[in-house]
Design an enzyme around this catalytic site. Structure first.
Site, PDB file in Angstrom:
ATOM      1  N   ARG A  26     -12.223  15.999   6.903  1.00  0.00           N
ATOM      2  CA  ARG A  26     -13.402  16.363   5.564  1.00  0.00           C
ATOM      3  C   ARG A  26     -15.247  16.147   5.479  1.00  0.00           C
ATOM      4  O   ARG A  26     -15.169  15.784   6.953  1.00  0.00           O
ATOM      5  CB  ARG A  26     -13.429  15.450   4.660  1.00  0.00           C
ATOM      6  CG  ARG A  26     -11.763  14.578   3.513  1.00  0.00           C
ATOM      7  CD  ARG A  26     -12.371  13.665   2.863  1.00  0.00           C
ATOM      8  NE  ARG A  26     -10.799  13.363   2.942  1.00  0.00           N
ATOM      9  CZ  ARG A  26     -11.017  12.007   2.260  1.00  0.00           C
ATOM     10  NH1 ARG A  26     -11.870  11.046   3.258  1.00  0.00           N
ATOM     11  NH2 ARG A  26      -9.214  11.725   2.509  1.00  0.00           N
ATOM     12  N   ARG A  51      -2.430  -2.193  -3.297  1.00  0.00           N
ATOM     13  CA  ARG A  51      -3.776  -1.502  -3.451  1.00  0.00           C
ATOM     14  C   ARG A  51      -3.667  -0.212  -4.682  1.00  0.00           C
ATOM     15  O   ARG A  51      -3.062   0.715  -4.406  1.00  0.00           O
ATOM     16  CB  ARG A  51      -3.819  -0.440  -2.352  1.00  0.00           C
ATOM     17  CG  ARG A  51      -4.817   0.366  -1.849  1.00  0.00           C
ATOM     18  CD  ARG A  51      -5.129   1.375  -0.157  1.00  0.00           C
ATOM     19  NE  ARG A  51      -5.982   2.119   0.320  1.00  0.00           N
ATOM     20  CZ  ARG A  51      -6.143   3.380   0.657  1.00  0.00           C
ATOM     21  NH1 ARG A  51      -4.904   3.314   0.846  1.00  0.00           N
ATOM     22  NH2 ARG A  51      -7.638   3.550  -0.072  1.00  0.00           N
ATOM     23  N   ASN A  61       0.572  -1.042   0.166  1.00  0.00           N
ATOM     24  CA  ASN A  61      -0.042  -0.525  -0.112  1.00  0.00           C
ATOM     25  C   ASN A  61       0.825   1.013  -0.179  1.00  0.00           C
ATOM     26  O   ASN A  61       1.431   1.375   0.826  1.00  0.00           O
ATOM     27  CB  ASN A  61      -1.069   0.005   1.116  1.00  0.00           C
ATOM     28  CG  ASN A  61      -2.284   0.990   1.098  1.00  0.00           C
ATOM     29  OD1 ASN A  61      -1.942   1.926   0.426  1.00  0.00           O
ATOM     30  ND2 ASN A  61      -2.498   1.158   1.680  1.00  0.00           N
ATOM     31  N   GLU A  78      -8.335  -5.087   5.210  1.00  0.00           N
ATOM     32  CA  GLU A  78      -7.974  -4.186   3.570  1.00  0.00           C
ATOM     33  C   GLU A  78      -7.069  -5.514   3.279  1.00  0.00           C
ATOM     34  O   GLU A  78      -6.508  -5.526   1.639  1.00  0.00           O
ATOM     35  CB  GLU A  78      -7.377  -2.934   3.680  1.00  0.00           C
ATOM     36  CG  GLU A  78      -8.994  -2.252   3.194  1.00  0.00           C
ATOM     37  CD  GLU A  78      -8.932  -0.997   3.627  1.00  0.00           C
ATOM     38  OE1 GLU A  78      -8.152  -0.583   4.901  1.00  0.00           O
ATOM     39  OE2 GLU A  78      -9.454  -0.069   2.768  1.00  0.00           O
ATOM     40  N   HIS A 133     -13.213   3.294  -0.472  1.00  0.00           N
ATOM     41  CA  HIS A 133     -12.801   2.478   0.451  1.00  0.00           C
ATOM     42  C   HIS A 133     -13.432   0.725   0.108  1.00  0.00           C
ATOM     43  O   HIS A 133     -13.681   0.389   0.902  1.00  0.00           O
ATOM     44  CB  HIS A 133     -14.154   2.389   2.170  1.00  0.00           C
ATOM     45  CG  HIS A 133     -12.746   3.712   2.521  1.00  0.00           C
ATOM     46  ND1 HIS A 133     -14.161   4.597   3.487  1.00  0.00           N
ATOM     47  CD2 HIS A 133     -11.403   4.062   2.980  1.00  0.00           C
ATOM     48  CE1 HIS A 133     -12.886   5.689   3.301  1.00  0.00           C
ATOM     49  NE2 HIS A 133     -11.852   5.803   3.995  1.00  0.00           N
TER      50      HIS A 133
END
Ligand code: ADP
Length: 402
Positions: free
Chosen positions: A243, A93, A10, A386, A182
């Site tokens: 955010r 990823r 990743n 993940e 995601h």
């Protein structure tokens, strides 16, 4: 001997996270992280899982190439080097796969070109992900490299969900549509939730709430994503650590015209200085809860705004799915913050969802139910994984032909 190991990479702009898994039993052999790549203070932290030994290296690591070479040295010290015949593939990823990549894909030059073409819609992530791919390819050109896309799970969304209500020709020209992110986590958690209920993914409808620093919700119908809260970029949807999530798009015109702010300033404001951080100065839920316990009203209002948005999405996805079997909480906040789970589900008795305070308060690393057996809609905490999902998808793609 059949190769069964998968290295998962990743790559961020200045970091490289990795895990080496053996897919015979999905066990981890090594996990690690290289941080602050390109700075004087780079750090590599490597753990050999079987011995439990952790090694740290501090000092400048110039680029991703040097980082991966340093990782290769550490893996070799544990006897699981990148030159081992047991290594089947490297799974990467990749954040944005656009509409083009609906599945994990073996990387070739054409795939790299296509990921490059998506840089305008993922300027922060795709270049970093590509650096990781190029570096790994240079190191082991003979090995399959598999790209696993964060957006892929959401490509099953119908057009009525994925399109914004703007001129479709304009939207198509600039690739403006709702992609969602995601996805690897939503895929893993929705399947794991089905298993927790003793069912197949194709038998259940699940609302997944991935609440980390970034946060997104998804509506998963019989194993397929039919809606998700993030859109063209990860800015849409839930209130997040930094955010804003949803707001009236006219806020942007207003800040530009009346506030005199530039586009870049507004971009930074909404992505990096909003959400929980913008509301109360903290984006860590632990700190926010601590402040609330001390009577801090600003933190309490930030928490309430966060929960209100979450509830709106839960309600919306009830309507989208028609019937809900489970609501699953995951990621840093979802897995750890009992107060968030309790507040998000409070008042949903009429919709069949309840949380048992004792089950909710108990800590654990395993997927677990936190609703009483009488609840019509199960509420679950399902730790996301993940890396395991990327390794599983990579193995499923490459292991077959091996
Ligand atoms: P990322 O989006 O960076 O992958 P994570 O899924 O790791 O994020 O989630 C990080 C967030 O999880 C932290 O910012 C913090 O708000 C929250 N968090 C982590 N541990 C706890 C905890 N014990 N209690 C409440 N919140 C927590």
């Amino acid at each position: 001997m059949t190769a069964t190991r998968v290295l998962v990479l990743n790559s961020g702009s200045s970091s490289l996270k990795y895990q080496l898994l053996d897919m015979r039993d999905a066990s981890r052999l090594a996990v690690g992280l290289v941080e602050r790549i390109g700075e004087q203070t780079s750090r590599l932290k490597h753990t050999c899982v079987s011995t439990g030994e952790t090694r740290e290296q501090n000092g400048p690591i110039a680029d991703h190439d040097a980082a991966l070479k340093a990782v290769a040295v550490e893996l070799a010290r544990d006897g699981v080097g990148l030159d081992s015949p047991d290594l089947l593939a490297i799974g990467h990823r990749v954040v944005h796969g656009g509409m083009f990549f609906t599945e994990p894909t073996v990387v070739d030059d054409g795939v790299i070109t296509e990921i490059e073409r998506l840089i305008p819609v993922a300027p922060l992530h795709n270049p970093a992900n590509l650096t990781g791919i190029r570096t790994a390819r240079a190191l082991r050109p003979d090995l399959p490299q598999v790209a696993v896309f964060d957006t892929a799970f959401h490509t099953t969304m119908p057009e009525s969900t994925a399109r914004y209500a703007i001129d479709p020709r304009l939207a198509d020209r600039y690739r403006v549509r709702r992609y969602g992110f995601h996805g690897t986590s939503h895929a893993y958690v929705s399947r794991r939730t089905a298993r927790l209920l003793g069912k197949e993914p194709s038998e259940v409808n699940v609302i997944v709430l991935h609440l980390g620093n970034g946060a997104s919700a998804s509506a998963v119908e019989k194993g397929r994503c039919v809606d998700t809260s993030m859109g063209l970029t990860p800015l849409e949807g839930l209130v997040m650590g930094t955010r804003s999530g949803d707001l009236d798009p006219a806020v942007i015109f207003h800040l530009a015209r009346v506030g005199g702010m530039s586009m870049d300033e507004i971009d930074t404001l909404l992505n990096k200085r909003s959400g929980l951080f913008g509301l109360c100065g903290d984006n860590d839920m632990r700190e926010i809860r601590r402040r609330i316990d001390e009577g801090d009203r600003e933190a309490a209002l930030a928490f309430d705004i966060y929960i209100h948005r979450l509830k709106k999405y839960i309600g919306a996805y009830y309507a989208v799915l028609g019937k809900v079997d489970a609501i699953a909480f995951t990621a840093g906040v979802g897995e750890n913050a009992a107060a968030v789970r309790q507040a998000a589900i409070a008042g949903l008795e009429g919709l069949g969802a309840l949380v048992d305070p004792e089950l909710n308060g108990a800590r654990g690393d395993e997927a677990r139910l936190i609703s009483p057996p009488s609840a019509r809609v199960a509420v679950a905490v399902v730790p996301t994984d993940e890396e395991l999902e990327i390794a599983t998808q990579t193995y499923a793609l490459v292991g077959k032909s091996n």
